[in-house]
Design a protein around this motif. Sequence first.
Motif, mmCIF file in Angstrom:
data_model
loop_
_atom_site.group_PDB
_atom_site.id
_atom_site.type_symbol
_atom_site.label_atom_id
_atom_site.label_comp_id
_atom_site.label_asym_id
_atom_site.label_seq_id
_atom_site.Cartn_x
_atom_site.Cartn_y
_atom_site.Cartn_z
ATOM 1 N N ARG A 19 0.832 -1.211 0.000
ATOM 2 C CA ARG A 19 0.000 0.000 0.000
ATOM 3 C C ARG A 19 0.869 1.265 0.000
ATOM 4 O O ARG A 19 0.584 2.233 -0.717
ATOM 5 C CB ARG A 19 -0.935 -0.006 1.204
ATOM 6 C CG ARG A 19 -2.005 -1.092 1.170
ATOM 7 C CD ARG A 19 -2.974 -0.949 2.334
ATOM 8 N NE ARG A 19 -3.942 -2.042 2.356
ATOM 9 C CZ ARG A 19 -3.836 -3.118 3.131
ATOM 10 N NH1 ARG A 19 -2.807 -3.242 3.957
ATOM 11 N NH2 ARG A 19 -4.760 -4.066 3.091
ATOM 12 N N ILE A 51 2.484 1.575 -3.554
ATOM 13 C CA ILE A 51 1.484 1.919 -4.568
ATOM 14 C C ILE A 51 1.135 3.399 -4.477
ATOM 15 O O ILE A 51 1.084 4.108 -5.493
ATOM 16 C CB ILE A 51 0.224 1.048 -4.403
ATOM 17 C CG1 ILE A 51 0.532 -0.402 -4.791
ATOM 18 C CG2 ILE A 51 -0.929 1.595 -5.255
ATOM 19 C CD1 ILE A 51 -0.559 -1.390 -4.424
ATOM 20 N N ALA A 52 0.925 3.889 -3.261
ATOM 21 C CA ALA A 52 0.591 5.302 -3.075
ATOM 22 C C ALA A 52 1.720 6.212 -3.540
ATOM 23 O O ALA A 52 1.487 7.260 -4.152
ATOM 24 C CB ALA A 52 0.262 5.564 -1.611
ATOM 25 N N GLU A 69 1.898 6.068 -7.628
ATOM 26 C CA GLU A 69 0.659 6.084 -8.391
ATOM 27 C C GLU A 69 0.634 7.134 -9.497
ATOM 28 O O GLU A 69 -0.035 6.957 -10.513
ATOM 29 C CB GLU A 69 -0.530 6.302 -7.456
ATOM 30 C CG GLU A 69 -1.655 5.342 -7.705
ATOM 31 C CD GLU A 69 -2.557 5.130 -6.510
ATOM 32 O OE1 GLU A 69 -3.385 4.205 -6.575
ATOM 33 O OE2 GLU A 69 -2.450 5.868 -5.518
ATOM 34 N N GLY A 70 1.364 8.215 -9.357
ATOM 35 C CA GLY A 70 1.308 9.277 -10.351
ATOM 36 C C GLY A 70 2.194 9.073 -11.559
ATOM 37 O O GLY A 70 2.190 9.905 -12.472
ATOM 38 N N TRP A 111 -8.237 -1.155 -2.216
ATOM 39 C CA TRP A 111 -6.906 -1.281 -2.809
ATOM 40 C C TRP A 111 -6.804 -2.277 -3.958
ATOM 41 O O TRP A 111 -5.805 -2.273 -4.687
ATOM 42 C CB TRP A 111 -5.890 -1.670 -1.726
ATOM 43 C CG TRP A 111 -5.561 -0.531 -0.822
ATOM 44 C CD1 TRP A 111 -6.192 -0.188 0.340
ATOM 45 C CD2 TRP A 111 -4.553 0.461 -1.029
ATOM 46 N NE1 TRP A 111 -5.637 0.943 0.887
ATOM 47 C CE2 TRP A 111 -4.613 1.362 0.062
ATOM 48 C CE3 TRP A 111 -3.597 0.675 -2.025
ATOM 49 C CZ2 TRP A 111 -3.766 2.458 0.182
ATOM 50 C CZ3 TRP A 111 -2.737 1.761 -1.911
ATOM 51 C CH2 TRP A 111 -2.829 2.634 -0.819
ATOM 52 N N ARG A 146 -6.426 -0.563 -7.323
ATOM 53 C CA ARG A 146 -5.171 0.199 -7.351
ATOM 54 C C ARG A 146 -3.971 -0.735 -7.522
ATOM 55 O O ARG A 146 -3.010 -0.417 -8.232
ATOM 56 C CB ARG A 146 -5.036 1.025 -6.073
ATOM 57 C CG ARG A 146 -6.093 2.110 -5.944
ATOM 58 C CD ARG A 146 -6.087 2.771 -4.572
ATOM 59 N NE ARG A 146 -4.941 3.652 -4.394
ATOM 60 C CZ ARG A 146 -4.755 4.398 -3.296
ATOM 61 N NH1 ARG A 146 -5.629 4.356 -2.304
ATOM 62 N NH2 ARG A 146 -3.687 5.182 -3.199
ATOM 63 N N ALA A 151 -3.873 -1.853 -11.198
ATOM 64 C CA ALA A 151 -3.390 -0.775 -12.059
ATOM 65 C C ALA A 151 -1.886 -0.587 -11.899
ATOM 66 O O ALA A 151 -1.162 -0.349 -12.884
ATOM 67 C CB ALA A 151 -4.120 0.524 -11.731
ATOM 68 N N PHE A 152 -1.407 -0.702 -10.671
ATOM 69 C CA PHE A 152 0.030 -0.593 -10.400
ATOM 70 C C PHE A 152 0.781 -1.724 -11.098
ATOM 71 O O PHE A 152 1.810 -1.501 -11.748
ATOM 72 C CB PHE A 152 0.265 -0.645 -8.894
ATOM 73 C CG PHE A 152 1.706 -0.538 -8.491
ATOM 74 C CD1 PHE A 152 2.283 0.697 -8.220
ATOM 75 C CD2 PHE A 152 2.500 -1.669 -8.379
ATOM 76 C CE1 PHE A 152 3.620 0.794 -7.852
ATOM 77 C CE2 PHE A 152 3.831 -1.584 -8.020
ATOM 78 C CZ PHE A 152 4.390 -0.339 -7.751
ATOM 79 N N THR A 193 4.075 -1.865 -14.164
ATOM 80 C CA THR A 193 5.348 -2.187 -13.518
ATOM 81 C C THR A 193 6.170 -3.119 -14.400
ATOM 82 O O THR A 193 5.650 -4.105 -14.931
ATOM 83 C CB THR A 193 5.096 -2.823 -12.139
ATOM 84 O OG1 THR A 193 4.434 -1.879 -11.302
ATOM 85 C CG2 THR A 193 6.396 -3.236 -11.479
#
Length: 255
Positions: free
Chosen positions: A66, A69-70, A73-74, A103, A106, A109-110, A114
């Motif tokens: 988490r 990922i945060a 994320e951008g 999550w 998210r 998407a991450f 990657t």
Amino acid sequence: MSGKPNPRVGLFVTCLVDAIRPQIGFAAIQLLEEAGCTVEVPQAQTCCGQPAFNSGDNRDTERLARQTIAAFEGFDHVVLPSGSCAATMVHGWPDLLAGDPDWAARAKAFAAKTHEITSFLVDVMGYAPQGRRLDASATYHDSCSGLRELGIAGQPRALLSHVEGLRMRGLEGNDVCCGFGGTFCVKYSAISNGIVTEKAEAVEKTGADLLLAGDLGCLMNMAGKLHRRGAKTRCFHTIEVLAGVASGPAIGEEG
């Protein structure tokens, strides 16, 4: 090929590179910038959680997932100089967070953005190094996670083919584990030692000057065994050769 010019890339350095071999991180930045990327290294990154994940500590792995990922994320892409860490993020994290409604999406998407660095350079950016020369012979070890979980095999070899003077030699059992396996080498040290001994013997048979691979953990394990056997083979991460910085101390020779 990337459909977006100058993609914004977040580099996940990995624990081992940060603590043991920072040169690999700098080589990654150099290659990504040469490929046309804008590179940033988020300071909030720590560990991918692979040691905890392999030991069954899902709670701490989820916490690290988490956080990372945060932090990333951008970015358009997340790139790592490690197949094993990348595989943890791409496959492990979405499974772990599948039951978390906040999550799960998210994490997926991450994972979709990657990449292990050689795969990213070839498959996404269509990059090939220019003006590199290294007069040496080398053999290549395919690390387990990168090969089996991410399909990384042809990409590093394609990139290395552009290095003038580098003569590649085949390695018997190139796709066989080196015995590191993260926590495996701690839990089953005798088996690990037997595996890496066989790997070292195969490397020595090639007569190559260099042993290359895409995971620092594997390289440290093999370099240590080769050194203890008195072998002259020197070990480098693939991207150190691609960035033209493989003329200094090899892995295990620092200090």
